[in-house]
Design a protein around this motif. Structure first.
Motif, PDB file in Angstrom:
ATOM      1  N   LEU A  19       0.824  -1.196   0.000  1.00 52.57           N
ATOM      2  CA  LEU A  19       0.000   0.000   0.000  1.00 52.57           C
ATOM      3  C   LEU A  19       0.867   1.258   0.000  1.00 52.57           C
ATOM      4  CD1 LEU A  19      -2.737   1.367   0.155  1.00 52.57           C
ATOM      5  CD2 LEU A  19      -2.605   1.171   2.643  1.00 52.57           C
ATOM      6  N   ALA A  20       1.918   1.272   0.801  1.00 48.76           N
ATOM      7  CA  ALA A  20       2.830   2.423   0.838  1.00 48.76           C
ATOM      8  C   ALA A  20       3.513   2.608  -0.515  1.00 48.76           C
ATOM      9  CB  ALA A  20       3.868   2.234   1.933  1.00 48.76           C
ATOM     10  N   GLN A  21       3.896   1.502  -1.154  1.00 48.15           N
ATOM     11  CA  GLN A  21       4.542   1.587  -2.470  1.00 48.15           C
ATOM     12  C   GLN A  21       3.560   2.139  -3.490  1.00 48.15           C
ATOM     13  OE1 GLN A  21       5.991  -2.167  -3.891  1.00 48.15           O
ATOM     14  NE2 GLN A  21       7.211  -1.224  -5.487  1.00 48.15           N
ATOM     15  N   SER A  22       2.300   1.683  -3.468  1.00 48.58           N
ATOM     16  CA  SER A  22       1.284   2.175  -4.392  1.00 48.58           C
ATOM     17  C   SER A  22       1.030   3.663  -4.167  1.00 48.58           C
ATOM     18  CB  SER A  22      -0.006   1.377  -4.200  1.00 48.58           C
ATOM     19  OG  SER A  22      -1.011   1.872  -5.037  1.00 48.58           O
ATOM     20  N   THR A  23       0.962   4.098  -2.907  1.00 46.36           N
ATOM     21  CA  THR A  23       0.754   5.504  -2.598  1.00 46.36           C
ATOM     22  C   THR A  23       1.924   6.349  -3.092  1.00 46.36           C
ATOM     23  OG1 THR A  23      -0.502   4.855  -0.647  1.00 46.36           O
ATOM     24  CG2 THR A  23       0.285   7.109  -0.717  1.00 46.36           C
ATOM     25  N   GLU A  24       3.147   5.873  -2.932  1.00 40.71           N
ATOM     26  CA  GLU A  24       4.332   6.591  -3.417  1.00 40.71           C
ATOM     27  C   GLU A  24       4.308   6.685  -4.942  1.00 40.71           C
ATOM     28  OE1 GLU A  24       7.948   8.665  -3.433  1.00 40.71           O
ATOM     29  OE2 GLU A  24       6.443   8.366  -1.912  1.00 40.71           O
ATOM     30  N   GLU A  25       3.909   5.602  -5.624  1.00 39.83           N
ATOM     31  CA  GLU A  25       3.809   5.627  -7.084  1.00 39.83           C
ATOM     32  C   GLU A  25       2.777   6.655  -7.532  1.00 39.83           C
ATOM     33  OE1 GLU A  25       2.903   1.635  -8.189  1.00 39.83           O
ATOM     34  OE2 GLU A  25       4.974   0.961  -8.002  1.00 39.83           O
ATOM     35  N   ASP A  26       1.641   6.707  -6.835  1.00 32.48           N
ATOM     36  CA  ASP A  26       0.614   7.691  -7.176  1.00 32.48           C
ATOM     37  C   ASP A  26       1.131   9.115  -6.980  1.00 32.48           C
ATOM     38  OD1 ASP A  26      -1.188   5.750  -7.870  1.00 32.48           O
ATOM     39  OD2 ASP A  26      -2.293   5.798  -5.976  1.00 32.48           O
ATOM     40  N   ARG A  27       1.878   9.359  -5.905  1.00 34.72           N
ATOM     41  CA  ARG A  27       2.433  10.686  -5.653  1.00 34.72           C
ATOM     42  C   ARG A  27       3.386  11.097  -6.774  1.00 34.72           C
ATOM     43  NH1 ARG A  27       6.808  12.918  -4.414  1.00 34.72           N
ATOM     44  NH2 ARG A  27       7.923  11.002  -3.955  1.00 34.72           N
ATOM     45  N   MET A  28       4.244  10.154  -7.194  1.00 32.88           N
ATOM     46  CA  MET A  28       5.196  10.464  -8.267  1.00 32.88           C
ATOM     47  C   MET A  28       4.468  10.707  -9.585  1.00 32.88           C
ATOM     48  SD  MET A  28       8.516   8.032  -7.487  1.00 32.88           S
ATOM     49  CE  MET A  28       7.592   6.521  -7.628  1.00 32.88           C
ATOM     50  N   LEU A  29       3.429   9.918  -9.854  1.00 28.98           N
ATOM     51  CA  LEU A  29       2.657  10.113 -11.076  1.00 28.98           C
ATOM     52  C   LEU A  29       1.959  11.460 -11.060  1.00 28.98           C
ATOM     53  CD1 LEU A  29       1.668   8.924 -13.742  1.00 28.98           C
ATOM     54  CD2 LEU A  29      -0.241   7.908 -12.485  1.00 28.98           C
ATOM     55  N   LEU A  30       1.401  11.858  -9.919  1.00 27.32           N
ATOM     56  CA  LEU A  30       0.753  13.154  -9.793  1.00 27.32           C
ATOM     57  C   LEU A  30       1.730  14.277 -10.091  1.00 27.32           C
ATOM     58  CD1 LEU A  30      -1.658  14.923  -8.986  1.00 27.32           C
ATOM     59  CD2 LEU A  30      -0.933  14.693  -6.614  1.00 27.32           C
ATOM     60  N   GLU A  31       2.951  14.178  -9.565  1.00 24.37           N
ATOM     61  CA  GLU A  31       3.976  15.194  -9.832  1.00 24.37           C
ATOM     62  C   GLU A  31       4.355  15.223 -11.308  1.00 24.37           C
ATOM     63  OE1 GLU A  31       7.302  14.443  -7.285  1.00 24.37           O
ATOM     64  OE2 GLU A  31       6.185  14.936  -5.471  1.00 24.37           O
ATOM     65  N   GLN A  32       4.374  14.038 -11.936  1.00 21.97           N
ATOM     66  CA  GLN A  32       4.834  13.952 -13.314  1.00 21.97           C
ATOM     67  C   GLN A  32       3.797  14.465 -14.312  1.00 21.97           C
ATOM     68  OE1 GLN A  32       5.797   9.937 -14.554  1.00 21.97           O
ATOM     69  NE2 GLN A  32       7.458  10.672 -15.820  1.00 21.97           N
ATOM     70  N   VAL A  33       2.512  14.150 -14.106  1.00 22.99           N
ATOM     71  CA  VAL A  33       1.506  14.474 -15.119  1.00 22.99           C
ATOM     72  C   VAL A  33       0.574  15.611 -14.730  1.00 22.99           C
ATOM     73  CG1 VAL A  33       1.526  12.142 -16.054  1.00 22.99           C
ATOM     74  CG2 VAL A  33      -0.157  12.730 -14.317  1.00 22.99           C
ATOM     75  N   ILE A  77       3.819   2.552 -17.669  1.00 21.99           N
ATOM     76  CA  ILE A  77       4.558   3.795 -17.473  1.00 21.99           C
ATOM     77  C   ILE A  77       5.900   3.420 -16.858  1.00 21.99           C
ATOM     78  CG2 ILE A  77       4.623   6.026 -16.298  1.00 21.99           C
ATOM     79  CD1 ILE A  77       1.521   5.877 -16.220  1.00 21.99           C
ATOM     80  N   ILE A  78       6.967   3.742 -17.590  1.00 19.00           N
ATOM     81  CA  ILE A  78       8.317   3.416 -17.131  1.00 19.00           C
ATOM     82  C   ILE A  78       9.108   4.711 -17.036  1.00 19.00           C
ATOM     83  CG2 ILE A  78      10.457   2.184 -17.654  1.00 19.00           C
ATOM     84  CD1 ILE A  78       8.736   0.290 -19.434  1.00 19.00           C
ATOM     85  N   THR A  79       9.703   4.967 -15.879  1.00 20.02           N
ATOM     86  CA  THR A  79      10.581   6.121 -15.698  1.00 20.02           C
ATOM     87  C   THR A  79      11.876   5.623 -15.077  1.00 20.02           C
ATOM     88  OG1 THR A  79       8.679   7.575 -15.345  1.00 20.02           O
ATOM     89  CG2 THR A  79      10.835   8.400 -14.649  1.00 20.02           C
ATOM     90  N   GLN A  80      12.980   5.884 -15.763  1.00 22.40           N
ATOM     91  CA  GLN A  80      14.297   5.508 -15.255  1.00 22.40           C
ATOM     92  C   GLN A  80      15.215   6.717 -15.327  1.00 22.40           C
ATOM     93  OE1 GLN A  80      15.119   2.123 -17.893  1.00 22.40           O
ATOM     94  NE2 GLN A  80      14.877   0.756 -16.146  1.00 22.40           N
TER      95      GLN A  80
END
Length: 194
Positions: A19-33, A77-80
């Motif tokens: 759940l924490a990993q999913s929340t962090e992914e959502d936060r990063m996606l929000l910042e990105q898009v 969605i891949i970001t490296q």
């Protein structure tokens, strides 16, 4: 009994971590898009299967394999960020979407998309990067962008009735090879020396 209790505790810890990993992914996606696009993507989540990878550092590897089952298209969605990273994607079916971003040096993206009405956008910024992509199907839409030096694009397309697509390379010592089996597709290719 102790083993069962330990197993249940371990499962609870794993669920909390996911759940924490999913929340962090959502936060990063929000910042990105941005918030508007994030809201649109959140609504689409109910209708799609999604794989999202974010990696920073050196020598990371990401592999995503998706096949459409039923009416749900796939989203990848891949970001490296960093050097010597590798991303590999396989998508099969209809309505699939890929967004891959690699920032750094000597990164490699390898992709295979098969189906119809699929879209792909690959962006690499840095030097010594490489895109290798094989496209099959119809109604495809894709964009390949590289900025930097000594970058390479290799794409082979065996598609019918694809939409127009865009290829941009900006920098020095750039190499590009695009093979098309359907030569009636409009292509925009731009190579700019910085």
């Amino acid at each position: 009994m102790k083993k069962l209790l330990l197993f249940i505790i371990l499962l609870l810890v794993m669920q909390t971590t996911l759940l924490a990993q999913s929340t962090e992914e959502d936060r990063m996606l929000l910042e990105q898009v941005g918030p508007e696009k994030f809201k649109e993507l959140a609504i689409q989540r109910l209708k799609q299967t999604k794989a999202m990878v974010y990696q920073a550092g050196e020598a990371n590897s990401a592999t995503i394999n998706q096949a459409t089952t039923g009416s749900k298209p796939n989203v990848a969605i891949i970001t490296q960020i960093g050097a010597l990273n590798q991303a590999t994607l396989t998508q099969q079916g209809h309505g699939n979407t890929l967004t891959a971003t690699q920032n750094g040096t000597n990164n490699t993206y390898s992709g295979y998309m098969d189906g119809y009405n699929n879209s792909s956008k690959v962006v690499q910024t840095g030097s010594g990067n490489e895109i290798n992509q094989l496209i099959d199907g119809s109604g495809l839409d894709y964009t390949l962008i590289q900025e930097g030096h000594n970058n390479t694009i290799n794409q082979k397309e065996s598609s019918l009735n694809s939409r127009s697509y865009k290829v941009v390379q900006q920098g020095n010592n750039m190499n590009i090879t695009i093979e098309q089996s359907n030569w009636g597709v409009p292509v925009t290719i731009s190579a700019t020396k910085k």
